[in-house]
Scaffold this motif. Structure first.
Motif, PDB file in Angstrom:
ATOM      1  N   GLU A  85       0.871  -1.329  -0.060  1.00 13.43           N
ATOM      2  CA  GLU A  85       0.016  -0.067  -0.152  1.00 13.43           C
ATOM      3  C   GLU A  85       0.891   1.395   0.062  1.00 13.43           C
ATOM      4  N   ARG A  86       2.097   1.120   0.343  1.00 16.03           N
ATOM      5  CA  ARG A  86       2.812   2.422   0.271  1.00 16.03           C
ATOM      6  C   ARG A  86       3.279   2.844  -1.095  1.00 16.03           C
ATOM      7  N   ASN A  87       2.910   4.429  -1.114  1.00 12.99           N
ATOM      8  CA  ASN A  87       3.257   5.028  -2.133  1.00 12.99           C
ATOM      9  C   ASN A  87       4.688   4.817  -2.765  1.00 12.99           C
ATOM     10  N   GLU A  88       5.575   5.009  -1.581  1.00 11.99           N
ATOM     11  CA  GLU A  88       6.965   4.712  -2.011  1.00 11.99           C
ATOM     12  C   GLU A  88       7.240   3.452  -2.834  1.00 11.99           C
ATOM     13  N   ARG A  89       6.722   2.121  -2.156  1.00  8.43           N
ATOM     14  CA  ARG A  89       7.079   0.981  -2.940  1.00  8.43           C
ATOM     15  C   ARG A  89       6.426   1.208  -4.327  1.00  8.43           C
ATOM     16  N   GLN A  90       5.204   1.462  -4.418  1.00  4.56           N
ATOM     17  CA  GLN A  90       4.530   1.624  -5.891  1.00  4.56           C
ATOM     18  C   GLN A  90       5.556   2.337  -6.854  1.00  4.56           C
ATOM     19  N   ALA A  91       5.860   3.521  -6.279  1.00  4.31           N
ATOM     20  CA  ALA A  91       6.957   4.361  -7.259  1.00  4.31           C
ATOM     21  C   ALA A  91       8.225   3.601  -7.478  1.00  4.31           C
ATOM     22  N   ARG A  92       8.855   3.098  -6.472  1.00  5.69           N
ATOM     23  CA  ARG A  92       9.882   2.513  -6.815  1.00  5.69           C
ATOM     24  C   ARG A  92       9.685   1.415  -7.987  1.00  5.69           C
ATOM     25  N   GLU A  93       8.625   0.289  -7.666  1.00  5.17           N
ATOM     26  CA  GLU A  93       8.393  -0.518  -8.569  1.00  5.17           C
ATOM     27  C   GLU A  93       8.269   0.020 -10.100  1.00  5.17           C
ATOM     28  N   ALA A  94       7.413   1.094 -10.279  1.00 10.72           N
ATOM     29  CA  ALA A  94       6.934   1.759 -11.259  1.00 10.72           C
ATOM     30  C   ALA A  94       8.072   2.481 -12.152  1.00 10.72           C
ATOM     31  N   LEU A  95       8.963   3.294 -11.341  1.00  2.00           N
ATOM     32  CA  LEU A  95      10.067   3.986 -11.988  1.00  2.00           C
ATOM     33  C   LEU A  95      11.499   4.035 -11.164  1.00  2.00           C
ATOM     34  N   ASP A  97      13.035   2.283  -9.150  1.00  2.00           N
ATOM     35  CA  ASP A  97      14.055   1.251  -9.243  1.00  2.00           C
ATOM     36  C   ASP A  97      14.867   1.027 -10.628  1.00  2.00           C
ATOM     37  N   HIS A  98      14.388   1.692 -11.560  1.00  2.00           N
ATOM     38  CA  HIS A  98      14.690   1.494 -13.104  1.00  2.00           C
ATOM     39  C   HIS A  98      15.674   2.886 -13.541  1.00  2.00           C
TER      40      HIS A  98
END
Ligand SMILES: O=C(O)[C@H](O)[C@@H](O)[C@H](O)[C@H](O)COP(=O)(O)O
Length: 256
Positions: A85-95, A97-98
């Motif tokens: 649910e964390r916005n940070e985790r979702q943002a890392r996975e979406a952009l 981390d890449h």
């Protein structure tokens, strides 16, 4: 171009997120050319994350020198660090981390398993904001702040008729009983959001039409928080056709 709020209407959510992604990349290159550094505040929510996914899949993604970009958040769910649910985790996975953004340039809110007390977590993030401020300010001047919009008109984690939307002293508030789950959240306050040079609101779907229409027709921001979003230089609503049905014609920018 005046600082009047502008509404850019797109045929559907995919066109919307692709357009915002392209604009984000070119604008960030310009900002880095001008200023040498960029501070970007990200949003949670499905449209905000879809924009990050579109940025990541863009052939122009690495036209940006990500080493000069700092990422912040407008709000965060107060849950465990590895929660989906964390916005940070979702943002890392979406952009994040890449791309080649230095870890120290990513400024997440504290998680509930890092700091148990939500008020202390808010204070810690307020201190982080101040540590990166300049000119005596209490937070960085964000070059671009993304905001999703809820069906009730909430932005970040500032909800209608709650203390958070009225807060003008603190830079970060704790919301304990958010109508949108999860209930415990942290959020930048309206003055901090509005200190951004550019506020880019991203919303899609018929369930957002009423809040957008009310906001643009002059609703009170304490009742419809999105009505109170206004960047220092630009305030742009990126919407799809379904969300635009109640937008006054004169505010709709010519389609291109
Ligand atoms: O943490 C959050 O939930 C977001 O910051 C929130 O403000 C979100 O942006 C809106 O609720 C819109 O969400 P959708 O884009 O999924 O409609």
């Amino acid at each position: 171009m005046t600082n009047e709020r502008r509404v850019l209407v797109h045929p559907d959510k995919q066109a919307l997120t692709g357009s915002v992604a392209a604009r984000f990349l070119t604008k960030t290159v310009d900002i880095l050319d001008d200023l040498g550094e960029a501070n970007v505040a990200l949003t949670g929510g499905t449209v905000g994350i879809a924009v990050l996914e579109a940025v990541n899949s863009s052939p122009a993604r690495d036209s940006v020198d990500w080493s000069k970009v700092h990422f912040w958040w407008g709000d965060e769910r107060f849950v465990a660090k590895d929660s989906e649910e964390r916005n940070e985790r979702q943002a890392r996975e979406a952009l994040l981390d890449h791309i080649a953004v230095p870890p120290e340039n990513i400024h997440p809110f504290p998680a509930s398993d890092e700091i148990a007390d939500i008020d202390e977590a808010a204070a810690v993030y307020a201190a982080e904001l101040e540590a990166f401020a300049s000119d005596g300010a209490r937070h960085p001047r964000f070059d671009i702040t993304f905001l999703g919009v809820g069906p009730d008109g909430h932005i970040a984690s500032l909800f209608p008729d709650r203390a958070g939307i009225r807060e003008t002293e603190a830079t970060v508030i704790a919301e304990r009983d958010a109508p949108k789950p999860p209930p415990q959240r942290l959020s930048l306050t309206r003055p901090v959001l509005n200190a951004s040079d550019r506020i880019w609101l991203v919303l899609a779907g018929a369930d957002k039409a009423s809040a957008l229409g009310l906001a643009l027709a002059g609703a009170s921001y304490t009742e419809v928080p999105v009505a109170g979003a206004k960047g220092r230089k630009r305030t742009v609503f990126f919407v799809d056709k379904d969300a635009a049905v109640d937008v006054p014609e004169n505010l709709i920018a010519p389609s291109y």
